[in-house]
Design an enzyme around this catalytic site. Structure first.
Site, PDB file in Angstrom:
ATOM      1  N   ASP A   2       0.869  -1.168   0.000  1.00  0.00           N
ATOM      2  CA  ASP A   2       0.000   0.000   0.000  1.00  0.00           C
ATOM      3  C   ASP A   2       0.918   1.233   0.000  1.00  0.00           C
ATOM      4  O   ASP A   2       2.111   1.125   0.304  1.00  0.00           O
ATOM      5  CB  ASP A   2      -0.878  -0.032   1.255  1.00  0.00           C
ATOM      6  CG  ASP A   2      -1.623   1.268   1.456  1.00  0.00           C
ATOM      7  OD1 ASP A   2      -2.380   1.646   0.550  1.00  0.00           O
ATOM      8  OD2 ASP A   2      -1.432   1.914   2.513  1.00  0.00           O
TER       9      ASP A   2
ATOM     10  N   ASP B 212      -0.014   5.253   0.889  1.00  0.00           N
ATOM     11  CA  ASP B 212      -0.170   6.257   1.949  1.00  0.00           C
ATOM     12  C   ASP B 212      -0.279   5.569   3.315  1.00  0.00           C
ATOM     13  O   ASP B 212      -1.133   4.711   3.510  1.00  0.00           O
ATOM     14  CB  ASP B 212      -1.445   7.086   1.676  1.00  0.00           C
ATOM     15  CG  ASP B 212      -1.391   8.429   2.391  1.00  0.00           C
ATOM     16  OD1 ASP B 212      -0.431   8.676   3.138  1.00  0.00           O
ATOM     17  OD2 ASP B 212      -2.331   9.219   2.202  1.00  0.00           O
TER      18      ASP B 212
HETATM   19 MG   LIG Z   1      -2.701   3.283   3.431  1.00  0.00          MG
END
Ligand SMILES: [Mg+2]
Length: 326
Positions: free
Chosen positions: A15, A17
């Site tokens: 992932d 952010d």
């Molecule tokens: Mg995230």
């Protein structure tokens, strides 16, 4: 070391952010860790629910933060939404796009035609677009009420920004649900299309998902039956983890993504050396000393096997470090 976490998998699905970067800066050690994975010939892939930026923009952003990445290593929810629609529609069909030019480009890339009105649209696709107006929502309502398929790139309620949590794509999807009474098919995490597409793109047989959100990254991994590493650098907290439903429980827990070069056995949920966790009814009591993350792994094992405890007794300093005191 043959038993490092990354040695057990043929691909790492990161992932972005809250996992690779946060607040405009790469997480400490992210660049070296991802370089170590590449040196190990473990496939690296970045998987994002963000549908507003193109793979090129995402790769440039990562590279600018000191984490070199290629556009071909990025999987976005816009791509996954386009793939879902391509399976449903015929080449050349028009799709009403609520979203940025990056989303429209993904629609074009699968042989469909992006349009901005409901008139001859055979489907609606919805991604985050800061300039979205009432008129766009009205056009989408017309198409959805006419019964065409509706695909949401993601249903993230909020968007993390420098100004705090602002309305995300899911909030705008809700506006259309409220107006039409219909519900979209979802492409992004925790739904499976983006996860499945990213595994395919990585050509992986046994990938590991790495993320900071239990309700998207980890839930997406569980739904796709993939192993996952939960990191504490982003949205979900140690407290969230203790209370996680079975559908949101990771295989491994660590402070941050640098743990992929640590021993896999040290990162699993379960009793850990130095800590003793005892249960009395719905109360857990902690004694011992050591790595607070090991305490969290021990607490999760005790908590998950008996249902979530109503409280953790005592004021051990390690509990404060985990944000679990009081
Ligand atoms: Mg995230």
């Amino acid at each position: 070391m043959a038993d490092r976490l990354l040695d057990g998998y043929d691909a790492l699905l990161f992932d972005l952010d809250g996992t690779v970067y946060r607040g405009g800066r790469a997480v400490d050690g992210a660049a070296d860790t991802i370089a170590a994975a590449r040196a190990n010939r473990t496939t690296v892939r970045f998987v994002t629910n963000n549908a507003s930026r193109s793979p090129l923009q995402v790769a440039e952003h990562l590279t600018g933060l000191g984490v070199p990445a290629e556009p071909t290593e990025i999987s976005t929810s816009a791509q996954a939404a386009a793939t879902v629609l391509a399976e449903r529609l015929d080449k050349g069909d028009e799709v009403l796009v609520l979203g940025t030019s990056a989303l429209a480009a993904e629609i074009t890339a699968v042989g469909l035609v992006p349009v901005r009105t409901a008139k001859s649209a055979k489907a609606v696709v919805q991604g985050m677009a800061p300039e979205l107006s009432w008129r766009d929502l009205a056009e989408a309502s017309i198409a959805i009420n006419a019964g065409v398929p509706w695909v949401a790139c993601n249903v993230d309620r909020t968007l993390p920004t420098d100004q705090g949590l602002l309305p995300g794509n899911g909030s705008l999807v809700h506006a259309l649900q409220y107006a039409t009474g219909h519900h979209p098919e979802v492409a992004g995490k925790p739904a499976t299309p983006l996860m499945v597409e990213s595994v395919k793109a990585a050509r992986a047989k046994h990938p590991l998902v790495i993320g900071d959100r239990l309700d998207t990254d980890i839930a997406g991994a569980v739904a796709t039956e993939l192993d996952s590493l939960f990191v504490l650098t982003g949205a979900s907290t140690a407290r969230d983890l203790l209370r996680a439903a079975e559908t949101e429980r990771p295989s491994y827990v660590a402070a941050d993504l640098t743990a992929i070069t640590a021993r896999a056995a040290d990162l699993t949920i379960g009793p850990k050396p130095g800590w003793d966790v005892r249960r009395d009814g719905d109360e857990l009591t902690v004694s011992g000393d050591g790595d607070p993350l090991d305490l969290l792994r021990s607490l999760c094992a005790a908590s998950w096997s008996h249902g979530a405890p109503s409280r953790i007794a005592g004021d051990h300093p390690a509990l404060s470090k985990l944000g679990l005191a009081g």
